[in-house]
Motif scaffolding. Structure first.
Motif, PDB file in Angstrom:
ATOM      1  N   PRO A 284       3.994  -5.495   1.196  1.00  0.00           N
ATOM      2  CA  PRO A 284       3.176  -6.527   1.830  1.00  0.00           C
ATOM      3  C   PRO A 284       3.111  -6.393   3.348  1.00  0.00           C
ATOM      4  O   PRO A 284       2.233  -6.961   3.983  1.00  0.00           O
ATOM      5  CB  PRO A 284       3.869  -7.828   1.441  1.00  0.00           C
ATOM      6  CG  PRO A 284       5.291  -7.440   1.230  1.00  0.00           C
ATOM      7  CD  PRO A 284       5.238  -6.054   0.664  1.00  0.00           C
ATOM      8  N   CYS A 285       4.009  -5.608   3.907  1.00  0.00           N
ATOM      9  CA  CYS A 285       4.021  -5.423   5.354  1.00  0.00           C
ATOM     10  C   CYS A 285       3.129  -4.249   5.755  1.00  0.00           C
ATOM     11  O   CYS A 285       2.112  -4.432   6.398  1.00  0.00           O
ATOM     12  CB  CYS A 285       5.447  -5.220   5.845  1.00  0.00           C
ATOM     13  SG  CYS A 285       5.549  -4.944   7.618  1.00  0.00           S
ATOM     14  N   CYS A 286       3.487  -3.033   5.364  1.00  0.00           N
ATOM     15  CA  CYS A 286       2.756  -1.843   5.819  1.00  0.00           C
ATOM     16  C   CYS A 286       1.733  -1.324   4.818  1.00  0.00           C
ATOM     17  O   CYS A 286       0.960  -0.434   5.132  1.00  0.00           O
ATOM     18  CB  CYS A 286       3.730  -0.737   6.181  1.00  0.00           C
ATOM     19  SG  CYS A 286       4.582  -0.008   4.763  1.00  0.00           S
ATOM     20  N   GLU A 287       1.757  -1.828   3.604  1.00  0.00           N
ATOM     21  CA  GLU A 287       0.809  -1.503   2.551  1.00  0.00           C
ATOM     22  C   GLU A 287       1.025  -0.121   1.928  1.00  0.00           C
ATOM     23  O   GLU A 287       0.147   0.405   1.250  1.00  0.00           O
ATOM     24  CB  GLU A 287      -0.630  -1.650   3.064  1.00  0.00           C
ATOM     25  CG  GLU A 287      -1.604  -2.090   2.024  1.00  0.00           C
ATOM     26  CD  GLU A 287      -2.946  -2.482   2.625  1.00  0.00           C
ATOM     27  OE1 GLU A 287      -3.403  -1.906   3.631  1.00  0.00           O
ATOM     28  OE2 GLU A 287      -3.542  -3.420   2.070  1.00  0.00           O
ATOM     29  N   VAL A 288       2.204   0.477   2.133  1.00  0.00           N
ATOM     30  CA  VAL A 288       2.497   1.742   1.475  1.00  0.00           C
ATOM     31  C   VAL A 288       2.713   1.477  -0.018  1.00  0.00           C
ATOM     32  O   VAL A 288       3.158   0.401  -0.409  1.00  0.00           O
ATOM     33  CB  VAL A 288       3.743   2.428   2.089  1.00  0.00           C
ATOM     34  CG1 VAL A 288       5.030   1.714   1.711  1.00  0.00           C
ATOM     35  CG2 VAL A 288       3.819   3.890   1.710  1.00  0.00           C
ATOM     36  N   GLU A 289       2.375   2.448  -0.848  1.00  0.00           N
ATOM     37  CA  GLU A 289       2.622   2.340  -2.282  1.00  0.00           C
ATOM     38  C   GLU A 289       3.888   3.134  -2.600  1.00  0.00           C
ATOM     39  O   GLU A 289       3.917   4.361  -2.455  1.00  0.00           O
ATOM     40  CB  GLU A 289       1.449   2.882  -3.086  1.00  0.00           C
ATOM     41  CG  GLU A 289       1.641   2.721  -4.584  1.00  0.00           C
ATOM     42  CD  GLU A 289       0.434   3.139  -5.398  1.00  0.00           C
ATOM     43  OE1 GLU A 289       0.536   3.110  -6.629  1.00  0.00           O
ATOM     44  OE2 GLU A 289      -0.608   3.498  -4.806  1.00  0.00           O
ATOM     45  N   ALA A 290       4.939   2.416  -3.026  1.00  0.00           N
ATOM     46  CA  ALA A 290       6.228   3.054  -3.309  1.00  0.00           C
ATOM     47  C   ALA A 290       6.076   4.048  -4.460  1.00  0.00           C
ATOM     48  O   ALA A 290       5.754   3.678  -5.571  1.00  0.00           O
ATOM     49  CB  ALA A 290       7.279   2.008  -3.665  1.00  0.00           C
ATOM     50  N   GLY A 291       6.281   5.313  -4.146  1.00  0.00           N
ATOM     51  CA  GLY A 291       6.178   6.363  -5.141  1.00  0.00           C
ATOM     52  C   GLY A 291       4.947   7.218  -4.973  1.00  0.00           C
ATOM     53  O   GLY A 291       4.780   8.231  -5.637  1.00  0.00           O
ATOM     54  N   TYR A 292       4.086   6.825  -4.072  1.00  0.00           N
ATOM     55  CA  TYR A 292       2.863   7.602  -3.855  1.00  0.00           C
ATOM     56  C   TYR A 292       2.801   8.123  -2.422  1.00  0.00           C
ATOM     57  O   TYR A 292       2.764   9.323  -2.196  1.00  0.00           O
ATOM     58  CB  TYR A 292       1.640   6.751  -4.187  1.00  0.00           C
ATOM     59  CG  TYR A 292       0.339   7.473  -3.969  1.00  0.00           C
ATOM     60  CD1 TYR A 292       0.022   8.627  -4.677  1.00  0.00           C
ATOM     61  CD2 TYR A 292      -0.576   7.005  -3.044  1.00  0.00           C
ATOM     62  CE1 TYR A 292      -1.167   9.293  -4.466  1.00  0.00           C
ATOM     63  CE2 TYR A 292      -1.777   7.663  -2.826  1.00  0.00           C
ATOM     64  CZ  TYR A 292      -2.072   8.807  -3.537  1.00  0.00           C
ATOM     65  OH  TYR A 292      -3.240   9.463  -3.320  1.00  0.00           O
TER      66      TYR A 292
END
Length: 86
Positions: A32-40
């Motif tokens: 929700p902070c940086c919008e990275v997708e964990a695992g991608y």
């Protein structure tokens, strides 16, 4: 300083491991902070650092308007990036 519960890009505390208990099973959650997708987009150190640099270049915005801000400054949050991903 960081832990397995923290985002590899921005240090946000997910409350549980975004890469699973083993650290090898990504959840594909969106931070929700940086919008990275964990695992991608954070699969290795280089991609995590590149994503962080791009996010910081945009002014490090809080990305999810529906998720309450955690109250930390960007610098405070970055101090919690997991070891090796700083």
């Amino acid at each position: 300083m960081g832990s397995e519960n923290n985002c590899r890009v921005c240090g946000y505390d997910w409350g549980e491991p975004p890469w699973g208990a083993s650290g090898q099973e990504p959840t594909f959650w969106i931070c929700p902070c940086c919008e990275v997708e964990a695992g991608y987009e954070d699969g290795d150190v280089e991609s995590s650092k590149a994503y962080r640099a791009a996010w910081l270049a945009k002014g490090a915005p809080w990305s999810d308007p529906d998720e309450p801000h955690d109250g930390l400054t960007t610098e405070e949050r970055l101090a919690h990036v997991p070891p090796g991903f700083e």
